[in-house]
Design a protein around this motif. Structure first.
Motif, short mmCIF file in Angstrom:
data_model
loop_
_atom_site.label_atom_id
_atom_site.label_comp_id
_atom_site.label_asym_id
_atom_site.label_seq_id
_atom_site.Cartn_x
_atom_site.Cartn_y
_atom_site.Cartn_z
N PRO A 248 0.69 -1.29 -0.04
CA PRO A 248 -0.04 -0.23 -0.04
C PRO A 248 0.72 1.22 -0.02
N ALA A 249 0.32 2.28 -0.61
CA ALA A 249 1.07 3.67 -0.91
C ALA A 249 1.29 4.39 0.70
N THR A 250 2.26 4.97 0.65
CA THR A 250 2.44 6.06 1.89
C THR A 250 2.69 7.30 1.54
N ALA A 251 2.64 8.15 2.59
CA ALA A 251 2.81 9.59 2.36
C ALA A 251 4.27 9.77 1.81
N GLU A 252 5.10 8.95 2.33
CA GLU A 252 6.60 9.10 1.74
C GLU A 252 6.63 8.81 0.35
N LEU A 253 6.03 7.78 -0.13
CA LEU A 253 5.78 7.52 -1.37
C LEU A 253 5.27 8.77 -2.37
N SER A 254 4.06 9.45 -1.93
CA SER A 254 3.72 10.60 -2.43
C SER A 254 4.52 11.70 -2.55
N GLU A 255 5.35 11.72 -1.89
CA GLU A 255 6.43 13.03 -1.69
C GLU A 255 7.55 12.54 -2.63
N ARG A 256 8.04 11.00 -2.79
CA ARG A 256 9.03 10.85 -3.57
C ARG A 256 8.58 11.09 -5.16
N TRP A 257 7.33 10.58 -5.23
CA TRP A 257 6.78 10.60 -6.57
C TRP A 257 6.72 12.23 -7.35
N ARG A 258 6.37 13.02 -6.27
CA ARG A 258 6.07 14.52 -6.73
C ARG A 258 7.34 14.98 -7.04
N GLU A 259 8.40 14.59 -6.25
CA GLU A 259 9.82 15.15 -6.24
C GLU A 259 10.22 14.72 -7.54
N ARG A 260 10.16 13.25 -7.81
CA ARG A 260 11.04 12.71 -9.13
C ARG A 260 10.53 13.35 -10.21
N TYR A 261 9.25 13.39 -10.42
CA TYR A 261 8.61 14.02 -11.80
C TYR A 261 8.39 15.36 -11.68
N GLU A 262 8.88 16.14 -10.54
CA GLU A 262 8.73 17.71 -10.52
C GLU A 262 7.40 18.00 -10.90
N LEU A 263 6.21 17.61 -10.14
CA LEU A 263 4.84 17.99 -10.03
C LEU A 263 4.32 19.03 -9.43
N ASP A 264 3.58 20.13 -9.81
CA ASP A 264 3.09 21.16 -9.20
C ASP A 264 1.67 21.01 -8.75
N PHE A 265 1.13 19.92 -8.97
CA PHE A 265 -0.37 19.70 -8.44
C PHE A 265 -0.29 18.60 -7.25
N PRO A 266 -1.20 18.32 -6.69
CA PRO A 266 -1.38 17.41 -5.58
C PRO A 266 -1.20 16.12 -5.94
N VAL A 267 -0.23 15.28 -5.15
CA VAL A 267 0.04 13.83 -5.31
C VAL A 267 -0.28 13.53 -4.00
N VAL A 268 -1.06 12.21 -3.81
CA VAL A 268 -1.70 11.82 -2.51
C VAL A 268 -1.67 10.46 -2.65
N ALA A 269 -1.47 9.94 -1.29
CA ALA A 269 -1.16 8.19 -1.12
C ALA A 269 -2.70 7.77 -0.68
N ASP A 270 -3.19 6.56 -1.38
CA ASP A 270 -4.31 5.77 -1.16
C ASP A 270 -3.66 4.35 -0.58
N PRO A 271 -3.51 4.37 1.03
CA PRO A 271 -3.41 3.19 1.67
C PRO A 271 -4.20 2.03 1.86
N THR A 272 -5.25 2.45 1.38
CA THR A 272 -6.62 1.46 1.70
C THR A 272 -6.17 0.14 0.91
N ASP A 273 -7.03 -1.15 1.34
CA ASP A 273 -6.79 -2.28 0.50
C ASP A 273 -8.29 -2.82 0.57
N PRO A 274 -8.86 -3.08 -0.55
CA PRO A 274 -8.41 -2.44 -1.73
C PRO A 274 -8.57 -0.89 -1.96
N SER A 275 -7.94 -0.38 -2.89
CA SER A 275 -7.83 0.99 -2.80
C SER A 275 -9.25 1.82 -3.21
N LEU A 276 -9.32 3.02 -2.68
CA LEU A 276 -10.48 3.63 -2.82
C LEU A 276 -11.15 3.90 -4.13
N PHE A 277 -10.42 3.80 -5.43
CA PHE A 277 -10.84 3.79 -6.71
C PHE A 277 -11.22 2.52 -7.33
#
Length: 367
Positions: free
Chosen positions: A127-156
């Motif tokens: 499951p995704a974590t807050a730390e993963l969302s931060e790494r993702w945003r920095e890695r791809y230099e994103l300016d919009f919200p990147v969030v983690a969905d740690p639920t199983d199954p995922s919310l979507f």
């Protein structure tokens, strides 16, 4: 569950129906009052997972571990359309689309587009974590919200087949209705629907830039004051509230008899025009002993004259508005177009008929 082919068929019909909105140029043809309406409470259910249905107020974790969700997107009046994609660290297709998502955001953010990437698994399918969302945003230099969905199954998970990640969804933020839902990212289709569903023009997300001035026809700089609860208030707060179309500012002091006399009139005008987009701000700069105003004075002023609009304290010496008029001739009366923060009226003394006429003309209420 809808298949991708079924979704695209509905999309084709939607594009045809929306083409009328493009007949006068790019962008949705809507009234300004519809764009800038207040959003207090997230739309009520029933909620669904398909096109045409209202999406439930899902909540995720931001890179700091705090809750961030669809209610936050809804409350931001700048947001008109939300583009949501699901992603996982193992998803190569998701990785490829990040650059395009950032380009879309940069191109349309000032017309009301919000983009949100929801990560649900890391490289090891955990499951995704807050730390993963931060790494993702920095890695791809994103300016919009990147969030983690740690639920199983995922919310979507109920919205699509996760094995065909990414899911791509467009939501009308005013209604939180799903207007597009598919698997895989088709840039041309997504761009066409974004273009069709965004208003042609929206107030910029950032406060107007310099040059600033202190006369009619110039933009006023962002000024800070003290609220009755001692928190900081800025004129940027009014600019950011899209329901506000016009700001009436008056300066006051506890020793000013003319200021005292105008308070009932200001309250009456506020009650009459607030639904049309008027905001009123009274800036107190001195108490009865000519000492700098305080938060306590602002609260006493509200209570004493039974006011429901903004009253703030300006404890600075000289006062923030002193460069705009002769303080010995208090009150100053100013009208500001909140779309541009341009001063459209500036005088000393309060002429109710003149001010009322200008308010009605600016708000489109003149007979």
């Amino acid at each position: 569950m809808k298949t991708q082919a079924g979704t695209l068929s509905i999309l084709a019909v939607s594009c045809l129906l929306l083409s009328a909105c493009l007949s006068e140029g790019p962008g949705l043809q809507v009234e300004e009052s519809e764009i800038y309406e207040l959003r207090d409470q997230y739309p009520e259910g029933p909620y669904g997972t398909e096109l045409g249905q209202v999406i439930k107020p899902l909540s995720f974790l931001d890179p700091n571990g705090a809750n961030y969700g669809l209610e936050d997107v809804y409350r931001d009046q700048f947001n008109q359309v939300l583009l949501v994609t699901t992603s996982a660290e193992w998803c190569t297709a998701c990785i490829k689309e990040q650059k395009t998502l950032n380009e879309l955001y940069d191109e349309y953010k000032d017309r009301g587009l919000e983009v949100m990437v929801t990560l649900f698994q890391d490289l090891n399918f955990e499951p995704a974590t807050a730390e993963l969302s931060e790494r993702w945003r920095e890695r791809y230099e994103l300016d919009f919200p990147v969030v983690a969905d740690p639920t199983d199954p995922s919310l979507f998970a109920p919205y699509y087949d996760i094995s065909l990640t990414p899911m791509v969804m467009l939501v009308n933020v005013k209604t939180m209705e799903i207007i597009y839902l598919t698997q895989g990212f088709d840039e041309d289709q997504v761009r066409a629907l974004i273009e069709a569903n965004l208003p042609q023009k929206l107030r910029s997300r950032s406060y107007p830039n310099e040059p600033y001035g202190k006369t009619v026809g110039t933009a006023i700089e962002a000024l800070e004051f003290v609220n009755p609860d001692e928190s900081t208030f800025s004129t940027e707060n009014i600019y950011e509230d899209l329901s506000k179309r016009l700001l009436l500012v008056t300066t006051s002091a506890e020793w000013c008899t003319a200021c005292i006399k105008e308070q009932p009139t200001l309250q009456s005008m506020y009650e009459e025009y607030k639904e049309a987009g008027l905001e009123i701000l009274v800036s107190l700069f001195q108490d009865r002993d000519f000492e700098p105003a305080s938060a306590d004075l602002a609260q006493r002023w509200i209570d004493k004259y039974d006011l429901s609009f903004l009253v703030v304290a300006d404890p600075t010496i000289p006062s923030k508005f002193s460069p705009y008029y002769d303080v010995s001739l208090t009150p100053m009366v100013m009208l500001i177009d909140t779309e541009t923060m341009e001063i459209i009226y500036l005088t000393q003394g309060f002429d109710e008929d003149q001010v009322r006429g200008l308010i009605e003309a600016k708000l489109g209420l003149s007979q």
